[in-house]
Write a protein that holds these residues in place. Structure first.
Motif, PDB file in Angstrom:
ATOM      1  N   LEU A 260      45.639  46.035  50.469  1.00  0.00           N
ATOM      2  CA  LEU A 260      46.171  44.947  51.292  1.00  0.00           C
ATOM      3  C   LEU A 260      45.716  45.071  52.743  1.00  0.00           C
ATOM      4  O   LEU A 260      45.424  44.070  53.404  1.00  0.00           O
ATOM      5  N   THR A 261      45.636  46.300  53.257  1.00  0.00           N
ATOM      6  CA  THR A 261      45.154  46.469  54.637  1.00  0.00           C
ATOM      7  C   THR A 261      43.661  46.181  54.729  1.00  0.00           C
ATOM      8  O   THR A 261      43.194  45.652  55.743  1.00  0.00           O
ATOM      9  N   ASP A 262      42.902  46.517  53.688  1.00  0.00           N
ATOM     10  CA  ASP A 262      41.475  46.164  53.660  1.00  0.00           C
ATOM     11  C   ASP A 262      41.294  44.650  53.740  1.00  0.00           C
ATOM     12  O   ASP A 262      40.449  44.140  54.480  1.00  0.00           O
ATOM     13  N   ILE A 263      42.095  43.925  52.959  1.00  0.00           N
ATOM     14  CA  ILE A 263      42.014  42.466  52.953  1.00  0.00           C
ATOM     15  C   ILE A 263      42.382  41.915  54.331  1.00  0.00           C
ATOM     16  O   ILE A 263      41.733  41.004  54.856  1.00  0.00           O
ATOM     17  N   THR A 425      43.102  36.376  45.271  1.00  0.00           N
ATOM     18  CA  THR A 425      41.721  36.318  44.795  1.00  0.00           C
ATOM     19  C   THR A 425      40.936  37.527  45.286  1.00  0.00           C
ATOM     20  O   THR A 425      40.170  38.141  44.539  1.00  0.00           O
ATOM     21  N   LYS A 426      41.138  37.895  46.554  1.00  0.00           N
ATOM     22  CA  LYS A 426      40.445  39.064  47.114  1.00  0.00           C
ATOM     23  C   LYS A 426      41.004  40.357  46.535  1.00  0.00           C
ATOM     24  O   LYS A 426      40.257  41.326  46.310  1.00  0.00           O
ATOM     25  N   PHE A 427      42.305  40.400  46.293  1.00  0.00           N
ATOM     26  CA  PHE A 427      42.937  41.599  45.741  1.00  0.00           C
ATOM     27  C   PHE A 427      42.382  41.909  44.359  1.00  0.00           C
ATOM     28  O   PHE A 427      42.024  43.053  44.053  1.00  0.00           O
ATOM     29  N   GLU A 428      42.289  40.878  43.506  1.00  0.00           N
ATOM     30  CA  GLU A 428      41.801  41.066  42.140  1.00  0.00           C
ATOM     31  C   GLU A 428      40.365  41.580  42.111  1.00  0.00           C
ATOM     32  O   GLU A 428      39.978  42.324  41.203  1.00  0.00           O
ATOM     33  N   LYS A 429      39.569  41.170  43.108  1.00  0.00           N
ATOM     34  CA  LYS A 429      38.147  41.521  43.112  1.00  0.00           C
ATOM     35  C   LYS A 429      37.847  42.785  43.905  1.00  0.00           C
ATOM     36  O   LYS A 429      36.691  43.212  43.980  1.00  0.00           O
ATOM     37  N   HIS A 430      38.860  43.376  44.525  1.00  0.00           N
ATOM     38  CA  HIS A 430      38.649  44.587  45.316  1.00  0.00           C
ATOM     39  C   HIS A 430      38.201  45.720  44.398  1.00  0.00           C
ATOM     40  O   HIS A 430      38.744  45.908  43.301  1.00  0.00           O
ATOM     41  N   LEU A 431      37.238  46.477  44.837  1.00  0.00           N
ATOM     42  CA  LEU A 431      36.665  47.535  43.994  1.00  0.00           C
ATOM     43  C   LEU A 431      37.704  48.557  43.559  1.00  0.00           C
ATOM     44  O   LEU A 431      37.663  49.059  42.423  1.00  0.00           O
ATOM     45  N   ASP A 432      38.635  48.882  44.442  1.00  0.00           N
ATOM     46  CA  ASP A 432      39.666  49.865  44.080  1.00  0.00           C
ATOM     47  C   ASP A 432      40.549  49.360  42.944  1.00  0.00           C
ATOM     48  O   ASP A 432      41.034  50.150  42.124  1.00  0.00           O
ATOM     49  N   ILE A 433      40.775  48.051  42.899  1.00  0.00           N
ATOM     50  CA  ILE A 433      41.566  47.468  41.819  1.00  0.00           C
ATOM     51  C   ILE A 433      40.747  47.347  40.548  1.00  0.00           C
ATOM     52  O   ILE A 433      41.187  47.704  39.451  1.00  0.00           O
ATOM     53  N   LEU A 434      39.526  46.861  40.696  1.00  0.00           N
ATOM     54  CA  LEU A 434      38.651  46.704  39.521  1.00  0.00           C
ATOM     55  C   LEU A 434      38.385  48.020  38.815  1.00  0.00           C
ATOM     56  O   LEU A 434      38.307  48.088  37.592  1.00  0.00           O
ATOM     57  N   SER A 435      38.277  49.093  39.590  1.00  0.00           N
ATOM     58  CA  SER A 435      37.948  50.393  39.003  1.00  0.00           C
ATOM     59  C   SER A 435      39.173  51.112  38.460  1.00  0.00           C
ATOM     60  O   SER A 435      39.045  52.128  37.755  1.00  0.00           O
ATOM     61  N   SER A 436      40.382  50.611  38.756  1.00  0.00           N
ATOM     62  CA  SER A 436      41.592  51.329  38.374  1.00  0.00           C
ATOM     63  C   SER A 436      42.459  50.600  37.370  1.00  0.00           C
ATOM     64  O   SER A 436      43.365  51.203  36.784  1.00  0.00           O
ATOM     65  N   THR A 437      42.192  49.287  37.168  1.00  0.00           N
ATOM     66  CA  THR A 437      43.070  48.525  36.291  1.00  0.00           C
ATOM     67  C   THR A 437      42.263  47.783  35.243  1.00  0.00           C
ATOM     68  O   THR A 437      41.832  46.657  35.451  1.00  0.00           O
ATOM     69  N   PRO A 438      42.028  48.428  34.090  1.00  0.00           N
ATOM     70  CA  PRO A 438      41.291  47.754  33.034  1.00  0.00           C
ATOM     71  C   PRO A 438      42.038  46.562  32.472  1.00  0.00           C
ATOM     72  O   PRO A 438      41.442  45.690  31.841  1.00  0.00           O
ATOM     73  N   ILE A 439      43.355  46.506  32.708  1.00  0.00           N
ATOM     74  CA  ILE A 439      44.147  45.384  32.209  1.00  0.00           C
ATOM     75  C   ILE A 439      44.656  44.604  33.389  1.00  0.00           C
ATOM     76  O   ILE A 439      45.382  45.135  34.232  1.00  0.00           O
ATOM     77  N   VAL A 440      44.293  43.350  33.489  1.00  0.00           N
ATOM     78  CA  VAL A 440      44.786  42.479  34.546  1.00  0.00           C
ATOM     79  C   VAL A 440      45.320  41.229  33.921  1.00  0.00           C
ATOM     80  O   VAL A 440      44.651  40.596  33.088  1.00  0.00           O
TER      81      VAL A 440
END
Length: 441
Positions: A260-263, A425-440
């Motif tokens: 969230l702070t990155d965004i 939209t930005k949160f879902e595409k953030h690399l930290d989220i993409l690499s940590s949550t195989p289920i969205v």
């Protein structure tokens, strides 16, 4: 689109009248500070050979004799500082959902946000004369069952809701309510006798005029959490296990805050002071008062972690884990050192005032809220057709933040995140989220 047919709707009363000495329940300070809204949660069950909802209504009526405030109403002449436990009843709805498969329905609901999930929840409007509890039992074509529950936050925190649902399930499954020879049965009234509500002059939060909020669910399984732990550098200068070996909740909470702070930094062109508020369950943490581990109602205090703008700030996961861990540790130390109920009341009010002050600063800072419902027995609620395959909070499209719950195996965390549409939209595409949550979802 699935079609929902209401089969019955009634005001369900407790199976026995509440005794005269329990007719008025005064609110505690913690109840008074709770949001004036409903907490909504869904319990979803796969079809089985024993699937039947015939006993649900009777067992709920019996359970309400123990959770009698749920069937009451707010007092209209005392600024809503008490519950009239008058057995007026709870909203009870039974529906037939014209959809074949419950998991498929839930998948569709995730894909189109929460509109379908809202359909299988009771419709509740928070007014003094409104029911404090609503239950909607939804039966699907294949026998799957979804139980939607809404409880007024003023009389129940997550511990209280989990206790209620499991007592109801136990009564439905066995035909009898829980007995405890050690007199440790959960009970109301203990908190208000020690921490009575009072006249408060806290600033009011303005009504939100922000764009539409959306909710998504992200699952961090055990492997993802362990991989995140490996990225956290060992700080050899501290002996604090909360920092060296952070809990699942601290890791996930910190990662969400970091993203969230990155965004925010990308959106504003610079880093800003950032705050993360969260609740701390007080049960079992106070040495200055008798044991209240089974007290019902609201029994939490707020704390907040802050990361201020600093030239040396790197915004690594380490930074957030350390700040969150330090905040939780310091809050628990302060709670443990409290020598009286007045100390706890003052601590709670001071924290509440500080959090409101942060929120009132609006666009000058970033302020988020989180709440952990982990380590509560959500997945133990067996009404007779097995334990739920999925439990989830619903309907938090009002504030930026996240709710954390255990996954069914108890090793992962499901994060229900609510953000403005563009930020999501930005949160879902953030690399930290993409690499940590195989289920969205």
């Amino acid at each position: 689109m699935a079609r929902l047919e209401i089969k019955s709707r009634k005001m369900l009363k407790p199976s026995a009248s509440t005794s005269d000495n329990l007719r008025i329940l005064k609110l505690s300070l913690f109840d008074q500070l709770a949001p004036r809204s409903y907490v909504a949660i869904l319990f979803n069950y796969l079809p089985s050979s024993t699937s039947s909802y015939d006993k649900l209504e009777k067992s709920l009526a019996e359970t309400l004799t123990k959770f009698y405030p749920f069937a009451g109403r707010f007092g209209e002449d005392d600024d809503q500082l008490s519950i009239h436990c008058n057995d007026e009843g709870v909203e009870y709805v039974q529906t037939k959902v014209n959809a074949d498969d419950l998991p498929e329905y839930l998948g569709q609901a995730n894909n189109i946000e929460s509109s379908l999930l809202d359909l299988i929840l009771p419709v509740m409007v928070h007014m003094p004369s409104s029911p404090l509890l609503g239950v909607q039992v939804n039966v699907f074509n294949n026998g799957g069952i979804a139980i939607g529950i809404k409880v007024a936050h003023t009389i129940a925190d997550a511990f209280t809701i989990a206790t209620f649902v499991n007592e109801w399930a136990h009564t439905c499954l066995t035909g009898t309510m829980t007995q405890d020879n050690n007199n440790n049965l959960p009970s109301f009234g203990q908190l208000s006798s020690l921490f009575p509500a009072r006249v408060l002059q806290l600033p009011s939060l303005p009504n939100s005029t922000d764009p539409k909020f959306v909710t998504r669910r992200f699952v961090f399984d055990a492997l993802a959490i362990e991989n995140l732990r490996k990225t956290i550098k060992d700080d050899s200068t501290t002996d604090d296990d909360m920092i060296k070996q952070p809990s699942r909740v601290v890791v996930v909470m910190s990662l969400i805050w970091k993203v969230l702070t990155d965004i925010s930094s990308a959106k504003n062109g610079n880093s800003r002071n950032s705050y993360l508020g969260f609740s701390i369950n007080l049960r079992g943490k106070l040495s200055c008062v008798p044991s209240l581990e089974h007290a019902l109602g609201n029994y939490v205090t707020m704390a907040y972690a802050n990361l201020e703008v600093d030239e040396a700030r790197k915004d690594q996961l380490n930074d957030f884990v350390k700040v969150v861990g330090d905040t939780i540790r310091d809050a628990c130390v302060a709670i443990g050192k409290a020598s009286s109920v007045d100390d706890i009341s003052s601590l709670t009010l001071n924290n509440q005032t500080k959090i409101i002050d942060k929120l009132l600063q609006g666009d000058k800072i970033d302020a988020y809220g989180t709440s952990s419902w982990c380590k509560l027995p959500w997945y133990e609620a067996d009404f007779g057709w097995g334990k739920p395959f999925w439990v989830s909070p619903v309907g938090f499209n009002a504030n930026e933040g996240a709710f954390l719950m255990d996954t069914k195996d108890g090793n992962g965390i499901q994060a229900t995140v609510c953000l403005k549409e563009k930020d999501m939209t930005k949160f879902e595409k953030h690399l930290d989220i993409l690499s940590s949550t195989p289920i969205v979802g």
